[in-house]
Motif scaffolding. Structure first.
Motif, mmCIF file in Angstrom:
data_model
loop_
_atom_site.group_PDB
_atom_site.id
_atom_site.type_symbol
_atom_site.label_atom_id
_atom_site.label_comp_id
_atom_site.label_asym_id
_atom_site.label_seq_id
_atom_site.Cartn_x
_atom_site.Cartn_y
_atom_site.Cartn_z
ATOM 1 N N PHE A 1 35.569 9.249 19.595
ATOM 2 C CA PHE A 1 35.161 10.472 20.303
ATOM 3 C C PHE A 1 34.970 10.188 21.784
ATOM 4 O O PHE A 1 34.737 9.036 22.186
ATOM 5 C CB PHE A 1 33.896 11.096 19.684
ATOM 6 C CG PHE A 1 32.633 10.277 19.788
ATOM 7 C CD1 PHE A 1 32.181 9.526 18.719
ATOM 8 C CD2 PHE A 1 31.869 10.282 20.960
ATOM 9 C CE1 PHE A 1 30.999 8.798 18.792
ATOM 10 C CE2 PHE A 1 30.693 9.553 21.051
ATOM 11 C CZ PHE A 1 30.260 8.806 19.963
ATOM 12 N N ARG B 1 35.061 -4.255 23.825
ATOM 13 C CA ARG B 1 35.814 -4.351 22.566
ATOM 14 C C ARG B 1 36.778 -3.187 22.423
ATOM 15 O O ARG B 1 37.941 -3.372 22.071
ATOM 16 C CB ARG B 1 34.824 -4.377 21.390
ATOM 17 C CG ARG B 1 35.464 -4.462 20.033
ATOM 18 C CD ARG B 1 34.469 -4.381 18.896
ATOM 19 N NE ARG B 1 33.892 -3.034 18.780
ATOM 20 C CZ ARG B 1 33.346 -2.555 17.662
ATOM 21 N NH1 ARG B 1 33.310 -3.295 16.580
ATOM 22 N NH2 ARG B 1 32.835 -1.333 17.613
ATOM 23 N N HIS C 1 37.844 3.583 15.452
ATOM 24 C CA HIS C 1 37.406 2.584 14.477
ATOM 25 C C HIS C 1 37.670 3.048 13.051
ATOM 26 O O HIS C 1 37.648 4.244 12.762
ATOM 27 C CB HIS C 1 35.889 2.338 14.611
ATOM 28 C CG HIS C 1 35.491 1.858 15.957
ATOM 29 N ND1 HIS C 1 34.202 1.978 16.431
ATOM 30 C CD2 HIS C 1 36.186 1.255 16.950
ATOM 31 C CE1 HIS C 1 34.137 1.489 17.657
ATOM 32 N NE2 HIS C 1 35.336 1.038 17.995
ATOM 33 N N SER D 1 23.562 7.465 10.365
ATOM 34 C CA SER D 1 23.362 6.784 11.654
ATOM 35 C C SER D 1 23.451 7.788 12.789
ATOM 36 O O SER D 1 24.070 8.854 12.650
ATOM 37 C CB SER D 1 24.445 5.705 11.856
ATOM 38 O OG SER D 1 24.332 4.695 10.873
ATOM 39 N N ARG E 1 33.944 6.142 22.404
ATOM 40 C CA ARG E 1 33.730 5.162 21.335
ATOM 41 C C ARG E 1 34.862 5.297 20.331
ATOM 42 O O ARG E 1 35.219 6.385 19.925
ATOM 43 C CB ARG E 1 32.392 5.395 20.628
ATOM 44 C CG ARG E 1 31.157 5.188 21.532
ATOM 45 C CD ARG E 1 29.894 5.389 20.742
ATOM 46 N NE ARG E 1 28.675 5.364 21.532
ATOM 47 C CZ ARG E 1 27.729 4.434 21.394
ATOM 48 N NH1 ARG E 1 27.899 3.439 20.516
ATOM 49 N NH2 ARG E 1 26.608 4.471 22.120
ATOM 50 N N GLY E 2 35.414 4.115 19.928
ATOM 51 C CA GLY E 2 36.486 4.144 18.916
ATOM 52 C C GLY E 2 37.776 3.636 19.517
ATOM 53 O O GLY E 2 37.792 3.109 20.635
ATOM 54 N N HIS F 1 38.481 6.916 13.537
ATOM 55 C CA HIS F 1 37.655 7.904 14.234
ATOM 56 C C HIS F 1 37.307 7.424 15.633
ATOM 57 O O HIS F 1 37.041 6.225 15.849
ATOM 58 C CB HIS F 1 36.361 8.151 13.442
ATOM 59 C CG HIS F 1 35.410 9.046 14.161
ATOM 60 N ND1 HIS F 1 34.200 8.614 14.639
ATOM 61 C CD2 HIS F 1 35.504 10.352 14.509
ATOM 62 C CE1 HIS F 1 33.592 9.616 15.246
ATOM 63 N NE2 HIS F 1 34.349 10.689 15.162
ATOM 64 N N TYR G 1 26.177 10.450 11.968
ATOM 65 C CA TYR G 1 27.142 10.052 10.942
ATOM 66 C C TYR G 1 26.452 10.027 9.589
ATOM 67 O O TYR G 1 25.350 9.487 9.461
ATOM 68 C CB TYR G 1 27.626 8.626 11.179
ATOM 69 C CG TYR G 1 28.388 8.367 12.445
ATOM 70 C CD1 TYR G 1 27.733 7.937 13.594
ATOM 71 C CD2 TYR G 1 29.763 8.512 12.497
ATOM 72 C CE1 TYR G 1 28.431 7.660 14.762
ATOM 73 C CE2 TYR G 1 30.459 8.239 13.651
ATOM 74 C CZ TYR G 1 29.794 7.810 14.778
ATOM 75 O OH TYR G 1 30.493 7.534 15.924
ATOM 76 N N GLN H 1 24.276 6.395 3.641
ATOM 77 C CA GLN H 1 23.735 5.847 4.886
ATOM 78 C C GLN H 1 23.985 6.845 6.008
ATOM 79 O O GLN H 1 25.042 7.494 6.033
ATOM 80 C CB GLN H 1 24.410 4.499 5.224
ATOM 81 C CG GLN H 1 23.690 3.675 6.281
ATOM 82 C CD GLN H 1 24.226 2.246 6.341
ATOM 83 O OE1 GLN H 1 25.336 2.013 6.837
ATOM 84 N NE2 GLN H 1 23.471 1.296 5.828
#
Ligand SMILES: Cc1cn([C@H]2C[C@H](O)[C@@H](COP(=O)(O)OP(=O)(O)O[C@H]3O[C@H](C)C(=O)[C@H](O)[C@H]3O)O2)c(=O)[nH]c1=O
Length: 177
Positions: free
Chosen positions: A121, A167, A62, A48, A59-60, A119, A132, A46
């Motif tokens: 960034f 979040r 995660h 993304s 972001r992260g 991860h 990704y 997959q």
């Protein structure tokens, strides 16, 4: 394509040559033979893209909980990011250690993260796009996270985030084990 070790076990910096000419450039972004030659078993299923408007978007951090853990190859295909791997594998010599690299469209480098390594960034330019490749399909129910500024890790970010999801802002303090 060359896989170089990092201070975190099984986290690899993936570098490739760009073949430049008057039109621009061409570089390999994944190669089963190169990864196998480095002893890395990674077959993407997959892909993304993460698009980020503002600089200092964070972001992260995660990761995916077992048994839905994922290996991922992360690359910046537009702009520049500070990319961070955080080792959350209790059995690893690198447990709770982090490693940061600058990934950019210009350097064409990528970071390969094994299962159990979180991860995150921070974008360093407007319009940063992160690609990704994952070796398992996305499982939202297995998503886990830790806070960018959790004192358990002491991650040195290039700047505090100016854009971050609620979040990601509100992950609880990391609990060991
Ligand atoms: C991760 C993912 C998300 N989505 C959907 C779910 C949401 O509707 C939307 C945004 O998801 P999220 O806010 O989880 O996206 P990020 O915060 O960028 O999450 C990623 O950021 C960190 C830094 C990572 O390393 C992971 O790849 C991933 O956790 O995309 C999908 O459809 N498939 C996916 O694989």
């Amino acid at each position: 394509m060359r896989l170089a070790p990092t201070p975190l076990p099984d986290v690899w910096l993936v570098e490739s040559q760009s073949h430049e000419d008057a039109r621009g450039g061409f570089r390999r972004s994944w190669c089963a033979a190169s990864f196998a030659a480095a002893g890395v078993d990674f077959t993407p299923v997959q892909a993304s893209l993460s698009t980020n408007t503002a600089p200092h978007t964070l972001r992260g951090l995660h990761w995916q909980a077992e048994p839905k853990g994922e290996q991922k190859l992360v690359r910046c295909v537009a702009g520049r990011i500070q990319d961070v791997a955080l080792d959350l594998r209790p059995e690893s010599p690198g447990y709770l250690r982090w490693h940061a690299v600058e990934l950019s469209a210009e350097n064409g480098a990528a970071l390969l993260l094994p299962r159990g390594v979180a991860h995150g960034f921070l974008t360093l330019t407007p319009g940063a796009v992160v690609e990704y490749l994952m070796d398992v399909p996305h499982s939202p129910e297995a998503a886990r996270g830790a806070r960018w500024d959790d004192p358990a890790f002491g991650i040195r970010w290039a700047a505090p985030p100016s854009v971050i999801s609620g979040r990601d802002r509100d992950w609880p303090d990391f609990v060991h084990g």
